[in-house]
Motif scaffolding. Structure first.
Motif, mmCIF file in Angstrom:
data_model
loop_
_atom_site.group_PDB
_atom_site.id
_atom_site.type_symbol
_atom_site.label_atom_id
_atom_site.label_comp_id
_atom_site.label_asym_id
_atom_site.label_seq_id
_atom_site.Cartn_x
_atom_site.Cartn_y
_atom_site.Cartn_z
ATOM 1 N N UNK A 26 51.888 106.082 -1.475
ATOM 2 C CA UNK A 26 52.123 105.312 -2.698
ATOM 3 C C UNK A 26 53.454 104.552 -2.606
ATOM 4 N N UNK A 27 54.457 105.213 -2.108
ATOM 5 C CA UNK A 27 55.774 104.589 -1.953
ATOM 6 C C UNK A 27 55.715 103.405 -0.986
ATOM 7 N N UNK A 28 55.007 103.575 0.117
ATOM 8 C CA UNK A 28 54.864 102.491 1.102
ATOM 9 C C UNK A 28 54.166 101.296 0.468
ATOM 10 N N UNK A 29 53.094 101.542 -0.272
ATOM 11 C CA UNK A 29 52.353 100.459 -0.917
ATOM 12 C C UNK A 29 53.251 99.699 -1.891
ATOM 13 N N UNK A 30 54.038 100.426 -2.651
ATOM 14 C CA UNK A 30 54.935 99.794 -3.606
ATOM 15 C C UNK A 30 56.026 98.984 -2.905
ATOM 16 N N UNK A 31 56.673 99.577 -1.917
ATOM 17 C CA UNK A 31 57.732 98.870 -1.171
ATOM 18 C C UNK A 31 57.172 97.616 -0.506
ATOM 19 N N UNK A 32 55.996 97.725 0.093
ATOM 20 C CA UNK A 32 55.389 96.574 0.770
ATOM 21 C C UNK A 32 55.124 95.454 -0.234
ATOM 22 N N UNK A 111 44.136 102.165 2.522
ATOM 23 C CA UNK A 111 44.733 101.316 1.489
ATOM 24 C C UNK A 111 46.174 100.959 1.853
ATOM 25 N N UNK A 112 46.904 101.931 2.357
ATOM 26 C CA UNK A 112 48.270 101.673 2.798
ATOM 27 C C UNK A 112 48.283 100.652 3.940
ATOM 28 N N UNK A 113 47.363 100.825 4.878
ATOM 29 C CA UNK A 113 47.286 99.896 6.012
ATOM 30 C C UNK A 113 46.939 98.478 5.560
ATOM 31 N N UNK A 114 46.036 98.361 4.594
ATOM 32 C CA UNK A 114 45.691 97.036 4.056
ATOM 33 C C UNK A 114 46.920 96.390 3.407
ATOM 34 N N UNK A 115 47.710 97.205 2.723
ATOM 35 C CA UNK A 115 48.915 96.671 2.083
ATOM 36 C C UNK A 115 49.899 96.161 3.137
ATOM 37 N N UNK A 116 50.063 96.909 4.205
ATOM 38 C CA UNK A 116 50.974 96.486 5.273
ATOM 39 C C UNK A 116 50.454 95.236 5.981
ATOM 40 N N UNK A 117 49.151 95.137 6.150
ATOM 41 C CA UNK A 117 48.562 93.915 6.728
ATOM 42 C C UNK A 117 48.794 92.735 5.794
ATOM 43 N N UNK A 118 48.703 92.992 4.496
ATOM 44 C CA UNK A 118 48.932 91.937 3.515
ATOM 45 C C UNK A 118 50.356 91.420 3.543
#
Length: 131
Positions: A26-32, A111-118
């Protein structure tokens, strides 16, 4: 030294390497998301002509709306990039809202990986006129 969108992105990517818990993902998704948000804000500020669109909503929705409705005086290439950025940021905002507020829903690695790709796509689109 001033923190930049690039620093926030790097922090998200470093956190992702050890994100084995739901809370860390969750933190990674938010930071990204915030890395993308700040990068898009900077990119928009560099445009030769500002969007004439005045969308309703909060700061984030307004930025997305302006990106999705660029000023035609910017030319076709910048308009295309702006729309791409608006769509990418919108997708990332949806994931960030889910990660920050929908605590009953499990946040998976995909989901985290998709956020980082985004976030990677946002930075590339901001930097590369041919993306």
């Amino acid at each position: 030294m001033q923190t930049t969108a690039k620093h926030i992105r790097r922090d998200a990517e470093e956190q992702a390497a050890g994100a084995v818990t739901d809370a860390r993902r969750r933190s990674v998704i938010s930071r990204a998301y915030y890395a993308s948000y700040h990068r898009c804000t900077r990119w928009e500020g560099l445009l030769p002509h500002k969007s004439r669109h005045s969308p309703k909503g909060g700061t984030h929705a307004q930025l997305i709306g302006r990106l999705q409705a660029p000023n035609p005086d910017c030319g076709q290439e910048l308009m295309k990039r702006s729309r791409i950025l608006g769509e990418l940021l919108s997708q990332q905002l949806t994931r960030r809202v889910g990660a920050d507020y929908k605590l009953k829903d499990q946040t998976d690695k995909a989901s985290m990986d998709r956020q980082l790709e985004g976030v990677q796509a946002v930075f590339q689109t901001c930097a590369d006129p041919n993306s």
